[in-house]
Design a protein around this motif. Structure first.
Motif, mmCIF file in Angstrom:
data_model
loop_
_atom_site.group_PDB
_atom_site.id
_atom_site.type_symbol
_atom_site.label_atom_id
_atom_site.label_comp_id
_atom_site.label_asym_id
_atom_site.label_seq_id
_atom_site.Cartn_x
_atom_site.Cartn_y
_atom_site.Cartn_z
ATOM 1 N N GLY A 108 0.809 -1.220 0.019
ATOM 2 C CA GLY A 108 0.129 -0.059 -0.003
ATOM 3 C C GLY A 108 0.798 1.172 -0.024
ATOM 4 N N HIS A 109 2.130 1.217 0.053
ATOM 5 C CA HIS A 109 2.929 2.254 0.155
ATOM 6 C C HIS A 109 4.600 2.118 -0.453
ATOM 7 N N ASP A 110 4.668 2.657 -1.558
ATOM 8 C CA ASP A 110 5.827 2.554 -2.463
ATOM 9 C C ASP A 110 7.064 2.781 -1.395
ATOM 10 N N TRP A 111 7.116 3.570 -0.527
ATOM 11 C CA TRP A 111 8.152 4.226 0.257
ATOM 12 C C TRP A 111 8.548 3.376 1.640
ATOM 13 N N LYS A 112 7.603 2.497 1.730
ATOM 14 C CA LYS A 112 7.774 1.380 2.754
ATOM 15 C C LYS A 112 8.125 0.034 2.313
ATOM 16 N N PHE A 113 8.676 -1.073 3.359
ATOM 17 C CA PHE A 113 8.744 -2.359 3.134
ATOM 18 C C PHE A 113 7.998 -2.873 4.152
ATOM 19 N N ALA A 114 7.777 -4.252 3.756
ATOM 20 C CA ALA A 114 6.873 -4.987 4.726
ATOM 21 C C ALA A 114 7.319 -6.486 4.514
ATOM 22 N N VAL A 115 7.176 -7.382 5.693
ATOM 23 C CA VAL A 115 7.249 -8.835 5.362
ATOM 24 C C VAL A 115 5.975 -9.315 4.480
ATOM 25 N N ILE A 116 6.314 -9.713 3.457
ATOM 26 C CA ILE A 116 5.345 -10.499 2.660
ATOM 27 C C ILE A 116 5.640 -11.429 1.996
ATOM 28 N N GLU A 117 4.588 -12.624 1.492
ATOM 29 C CA GLU A 117 4.781 -13.891 1.237
ATOM 30 C C GLU A 117 6.017 -14.172 0.316
ATOM 31 N N ASP A 118 5.895 -13.171 -0.984
ATOM 32 C CA ASP A 118 6.706 -13.296 -2.202
ATOM 33 C C ASP A 118 7.869 -12.285 -2.095
ATOM 34 N N GLY A 119 8.112 -11.892 -1.130
ATOM 35 C CA GLY A 119 9.142 -10.935 -0.451
ATOM 36 C C GLY A 119 10.826 -11.780 -0.832
ATOM 37 N N ARG A 120 11.747 -11.079 -0.552
ATOM 38 C CA ARG A 120 13.193 -11.455 -0.802
ATOM 39 C C ARG A 120 13.396 -12.250 0.501
ATOM 40 N N ASP A 121 14.323 -13.208 0.697
ATOM 41 C CA ASP A 121 14.658 -13.935 1.828
ATOM 42 C C ASP A 121 15.440 -12.980 2.727
ATOM 43 N N SER A 122 14.862 -12.852 3.972
ATOM 44 C CA SER A 122 15.548 -12.007 4.870
ATOM 45 C C SER A 122 15.647 -12.628 6.466
ATOM 46 N N ILE A 123 17.007 -12.465 6.909
ATOM 47 C CA ILE A 123 17.406 -13.199 7.992
ATOM 48 C C ILE A 123 18.118 -12.142 9.005
ATOM 49 N N THR A 124 17.503 -11.948 10.289
ATOM 50 C CA THR A 124 17.982 -11.278 11.281
ATOM 51 C C THR A 124 18.331 -11.897 12.449
ATOM 52 N N HIS A 125 19.430 -11.861 13.164
ATOM 53 C CA HIS A 125 19.455 -12.506 14.489
ATOM 54 C C HIS A 125 19.737 -11.424 15.641
ATOM 55 N N TYR A 126 19.297 -11.648 16.676
ATOM 56 C CA TYR A 126 19.173 -10.608 17.595
ATOM 57 C C TYR A 126 19.297 -11.170 19.146
ATOM 58 N N GLU A 127 19.902 -10.158 19.996
ATOM 59 C CA GLU A 127 20.085 -10.606 21.501
ATOM 60 C C GLU A 127 19.635 -9.503 22.247
ATOM 61 N N VAL A 128 18.900 -9.367 23.286
ATOM 62 C CA VAL A 128 18.717 -8.275 24.286
ATOM 63 C C VAL A 128 19.824 -8.331 24.949
ATOM 64 N N LEU A 129 20.270 -6.918 25.037
ATOM 65 C CA LEU A 129 21.340 -6.635 25.783
ATOM 66 C C LEU A 129 20.995 -6.040 27.189
ATOM 67 N N GLU A 130 19.916 -5.187 27.142
ATOM 68 C CA GLU A 130 19.532 -4.512 28.340
ATOM 69 C C GLU A 130 17.999 -4.239 28.120
ATOM 70 N N ALA A 131 17.263 -4.564 29.340
ATOM 71 C CA ALA A 131 15.587 -4.227 29.284
ATOM 72 C C ALA A 131 15.332 -3.387 30.250
ATOM 73 N N PHE A 132 14.577 -2.283 29.647
ATOM 74 C CA PHE A 132 13.934 -0.971 30.570
ATOM 75 C C PHE A 132 12.546 -1.012 30.774
ATOM 76 N N GLY A 133 11.868 -2.066 30.537
ATOM 77 C CA GLY A 133 10.430 -2.107 30.700
ATOM 78 C C GLY A 133 9.756 -1.674 29.697
ATOM 79 N N ARG A 134 9.888 -0.292 29.152
ATOM 80 C CA ARG A 134 9.013 0.264 27.958
ATOM 81 C C ARG A 134 9.879 -0.190 26.673
ATOM 82 N N ALA A 135 11.209 -0.332 26.746
ATOM 83 C CA ALA A 135 12.096 -0.695 25.496
ATOM 84 C C ALA A 135 13.223 -1.439 26.022
ATOM 85 N N SER A 136 13.735 -2.027 24.931
ATOM 86 C CA SER A 136 14.992 -2.842 25.125
ATOM 87 C C SER A 136 16.205 -2.443 24.309
ATOM 88 N N LEU A 137 17.514 -2.575 24.714
ATOM 89 C CA LEU A 137 18.662 -2.341 23.694
ATOM 90 C C LEU A 137 18.906 -3.879 23.306
#
Length: 318
Positions: free
Chosen positions: A204-233
């Protein structure tokens, strides 16, 4: 979007939509008929320079057989012309014979692109007297990977042609190590994991991206370093390098980067932390030296705006 300052109409053309073109998006139709890029055609539409039946035609509107399109073509600077200007906050982390590693400040694009009129990494390095590889597209001299305008941190730019070839191949083969730090809303569960979800342009928006079924493979690994309640590093390792990948993946988890209102972040939280952009920083970059093959690695400290907001979170002052 408002038209560029100083543009004056210098061309006018009329197009009659044929039966076989009915149902085509306006920007796609104008692009083909005028022999210009899709982005340039979309810009003409967004500036109300494409009129059908007396009304401006939006870029996503479909044309109908028999429509008469009146198109005004303004004179404008070449959107891909490199604007050579110094960027005071751009830091040189390493200056090798074959490449330069920079610490890119927020508000600087990697290279010129349609619609962007601000400073670029390419223009800043040329202004500072650096020799940049001329391989690739003219406006992307030396660029082997990119960071968003609103993301700060490490980039490597090729100075020699041999470095450009080697680094482009390395990034294509996913050899470099790209580590980002981000502050995301809430607490991801699990606190260490992998996001494996295809990404493509938002339907719906040319200037944005989204997780979609026929999108390109995309892999992100993450680990929480600090937790603050409303947000996390979190520390993020990118296996792939899709446009807006970290921002899209964490938004899909309903933990958008703090300050990233494009992808659903809470504007009140961003304001309370003094943030005017997403909390996202390219923290560490490692890659094989393009000539010797020796592994090299660089680290970037957080800029002031990210440091101050992080301290507020740690102190609970928001």
């Amino acid at each position: 979007m408002t038209g560029p300052v100083g543009t004056t109409p210098v061309g006018h053309t009329t197009l009659l939509v044929a039966e076989e073109d009915a149902g085509t998006r306006a920007d796609a139709y104008v692009s083909v008929e005028l022999g210009i890029s899709r982005a340039s055609a979309a810009l003409l539409c967004s500036e109300s320079n494409v009129v059908s039946n007396g009304r401006p035609l939006g870029k996503s509107k479909k044309v109908n057989a028999g429509d008469v399109l009146e198109i005004t073509i303004p004179v404008r600077p070449d959107p891909l012309e490199i604007r050579v200007e110094l960027v005071e906050d751009l830091k040189i982390i390493a200056d090798d014979e074959d490449y330069v590693v920079i610490d890119k400040p927020v508000g600087v694009a990697a290279h010129p692109s349609p619609g962007w009129v601000g400073p670029t990494v390419v223009g800043a390095l040329i202004a500072a007297g650096y020799r940049i590889s001329t391989s690739g597209a003219a406006e992307r001299q030396g660029i082997v990977h990119r960071l968003d305008v609103g993301t700060s941190g490490l980039m490597v730019v090729a100075k020699s042609e041999r470095a450009y070839t080697a680094l482009k191949r390395a990034f294509k083969e996913r050899t470099p190590e790209k580590i980002y730090h981000a502050v995301v809303q809430g607490l991801p569960d699990p606190m260490k994991g992998t996001i494996d979800a295809p990404i493509g342009r938002h339907p719906g928006h040319d200037w944005k991206f989204a997780v979609i079924e026929d999108g390109r493979d995309s892999i992100t690994h993450y680990e929480v370093l600090e937790a603050f309640g409303r947000a996390s590093l979190v520390e993020v390792h990118l296996e792939t390098g899709r446009t807006h990948q970290i921002r899209v993946h964490f938004s899909a988890l309903r933990h958008p980067c703090v300050g990233d209102q494009t992808y659903g972040a809470d504007p009140k939280l961003a304001a309370s932390l003094g943030l005017t952009r997403q909390w996202l920083h390219a923290y560490k970059l490692g890659f094989p030296h393009p000539v010797t093959g020796e592994w090299v690695q660089y680290t970037s400290e957080y800029p002031l705006d990210l440091t101050q907001s992080l301290e507020l979170l740690r102190d609970g002052q928001f």
